[in-house]
Write an enzyme that holds these catalytic residues in place. Structure first.
Site, PDB file in Angstrom:
ATOM      1  CG  HIS A 147      -2.011  -0.985   1.215  1.00  0.00           C
ATOM      2  ND1 HIS A 147      -2.865  -1.154   0.160  1.00  0.00           N
ATOM      3  CD2 HIS A 147      -2.378  -1.896   2.158  1.00  0.00           C
ATOM      4  CE1 HIS A 147      -3.721  -2.133   0.439  1.00  0.00           C
ATOM      5  NE2 HIS A 147      -3.444  -2.604   1.637  1.00  0.00           N
ATOM      6  CG  ASP A 183      -3.658  -8.098   1.209  1.00  0.00           C
ATOM      7  OD1 ASP A 183      -4.720  -7.548   1.567  1.00  0.00           O
ATOM      8  OD2 ASP A 183      -2.686  -8.264   1.972  1.00  0.00           O
ATOM      9  CG  HIS A 185      -7.170  -4.814   2.491  1.00  0.00           C
ATOM     10  ND1 HIS A 185      -6.752  -5.826   3.335  1.00  0.00           N
ATOM     11  CD2 HIS A 185      -8.185  -4.182   3.120  1.00  0.00           C
ATOM     12  CE1 HIS A 185      -7.497  -5.803   4.442  1.00  0.00           C
ATOM     13  NE2 HIS A 185      -8.372  -4.830   4.318  1.00  0.00           N
ATOM     14  CG  ASP A 272      -5.911  -9.748   3.998  1.00  0.00           C
ATOM     15  OD1 ASP A 272      -5.766 -10.298   2.887  1.00  0.00           O
ATOM     16  OD2 ASP A 272      -5.454  -8.610   4.243  1.00  0.00           O
TER      17      ASP A 272
END
Length: 404
Positions: A147, A183, A185, A272
């Protein structure tokens, strides 16, 4: 690949994570290095981690130079200033614009700069092991801080080690890189680093940004300028389950690899998207963490002569999910014999009875898993399964329209 494979120890390398243990925001922060310790503990209890496979990270000096090549100099200076035990008032005033507010998701901490450089040093070592030919595969689980942006931290990530490794590969070896981000995200930082680069293809499968941080990763994000078509986002509906997730993932990565023809795969393995994870809404089981590495491994065999480096990432059920998921990744990278039992026995067969043997405190009363995979037959079925599956397929088809 043709011919007889060399021994496992020369084919797959584990990058030593010990220095990266300093990347720690606080005891209560969800991004906690206990995940790494638990994973290594599980693999050692299985007899699946050989000391001969261990590789040292790059020097901190070399890693910092690469960081300074991809991150803005004023940002790196601010990170370093905030990393002292007692940062100045001027440094603290700069924290918010750097994404490092003390009350935010990515708070500054003492030693932050050095710890973040250490993470990058490991990912650079993984890239060099593979690209130099010393190994076919390399794994750096402390990496995957996808990120971070050139000028600010975001989502628990200070420096973008994945982007650093990709830039190192491009600069030294001029190789075409397929980056695959699993991921939950969106892999936004890596995407925006290479949004106009035709030689880096970024592919991210994640929960839709309509409901989840960072609020991006939609089908219309396709790359720009000469990089148009080298960016693919697979945006999944909340409560997606295994079959839909894997079907979309397989279609996306196979299409991307076939069209792009990479020289190396760099994959990020945040785990996740599991139903137990507290920070997202996807309802997958451990099955996807057995299958996604297998799919990526097969792509590497077909398109990159086996060249594959993998990184860690998110995953916030530290005890029940992350160690199993990351261990399955390592087992796949090694073609480990244990996989035959995992693939044939109910729920993957039993974990070692003595695991875990580390003494880290655990804050949840949820029972630890006893098998490699989950007993999904005991889970409550998700409503709207057919509707979710259809919507995911529609979004995938929309995303694929611009690729090739």
């Amino acid at each position: 690949m043709k011919g007889r494979r060399p021994p496992l120890a020369s084919r797959t390398k584990w990058i030593n994570n010990s220095a990266s243990g300093r990347y720690r925001f606080s005891d209560d922060h969800p991004f906690h290095p206990v995940r790494l310790e638990l994973t290594e503990n599980l693999l050692r209890e299985c007899g699946a981690l050989d000391g001969l496979q261990m590789v040292r990270p790059f020097s901190l000096e070399h890693a910092e130079q690469v960081i300074r090549d991809i991150h803005r100099s004023d940002y790196v200076a601010n990170v370093a200033a905030l990393s002292t035990g007692n940062p100045s008032l001027d440094a603290i005033k700069q924290a918010a614009q750097c994404g490092l507010e003390g009350s935010g998701d990515t708070p500054y901490f003492a030693g932050m700069h050095e710890a973040s450089v250490a993470v990058t040093a490991g990912s650079l070592a993984a890239a060099e092991e593979v690209m130099s030919g010393r190994a076919e595969h390399a794994l750096h689980l402390a990496g995957g801080l996808h990120h971070a942006f050139p000028d600010r931290a975001s989502g628990f990530c200070v420096y973008n080690d994945a982007a650093a490794a990709i830039s190192y590969i491009r600069e030294k070896y001029h190789a075409r890189v397929l980056y695959i981000d699993t991921d939950v995200h969106h892999g936004d930082g890596v995407q925006w680093f290479y949004y106009t680069d035709p030689d880096v293809f970024t592919l991210s499968i994640h929960e839709t940004g309509k409901f989840l941080f960072p609020g991006s990763g939609f089908p219309h994000e396709r790359g720009d300028s000469t990089g148009y078509g080298a960016c693919l986002n697979v945006s999944m509906e909340p409560y997606t389950e295994d079959e839909s997730w894997l079907d979309c993932f397989r279609q996306a990565v196979e299409h991307a690899a076939r069209v792009f023809r990479p020289d190396i795969i760099v994959s990020q393995h945040g785990c996740d998207a599991h139903a137990f994870d507290p920070l997202a809404h996807i309802h997958c089981s451990m099955k996807i963490y057995r299958e996604m590495p297998r799919i990526i491994h097969q792509l590497a065999e077909r398109y990159t002569q086996g060249k594959w480096m993998a990184l860690g990432g998110g995953g916030y059920d530290h005890w029940r999910v992350v160690p199993r998921a990351w261990s399955l990744l390592w087992l796949e990278m090694n073609d480990h014999p244990l996989l035959a039992r995992i693939d044939s026995e109910p729920n993957g067969g039993h974990l070692p009875e003595q695991w875990p043997t580390i003494t880290a405190s655990r804050k949840s009363d949820d029972p630890l898993p006893t098998t490699w995979l989950d007993d999904v037959a005991s889970w409550t079925p998700m409503p709207r399964r057919a509707e979710i599956t259809a919507k995911n397929q529609t979004m995938l088809e929309l995303s694929l329209q611009h690729v090739g």
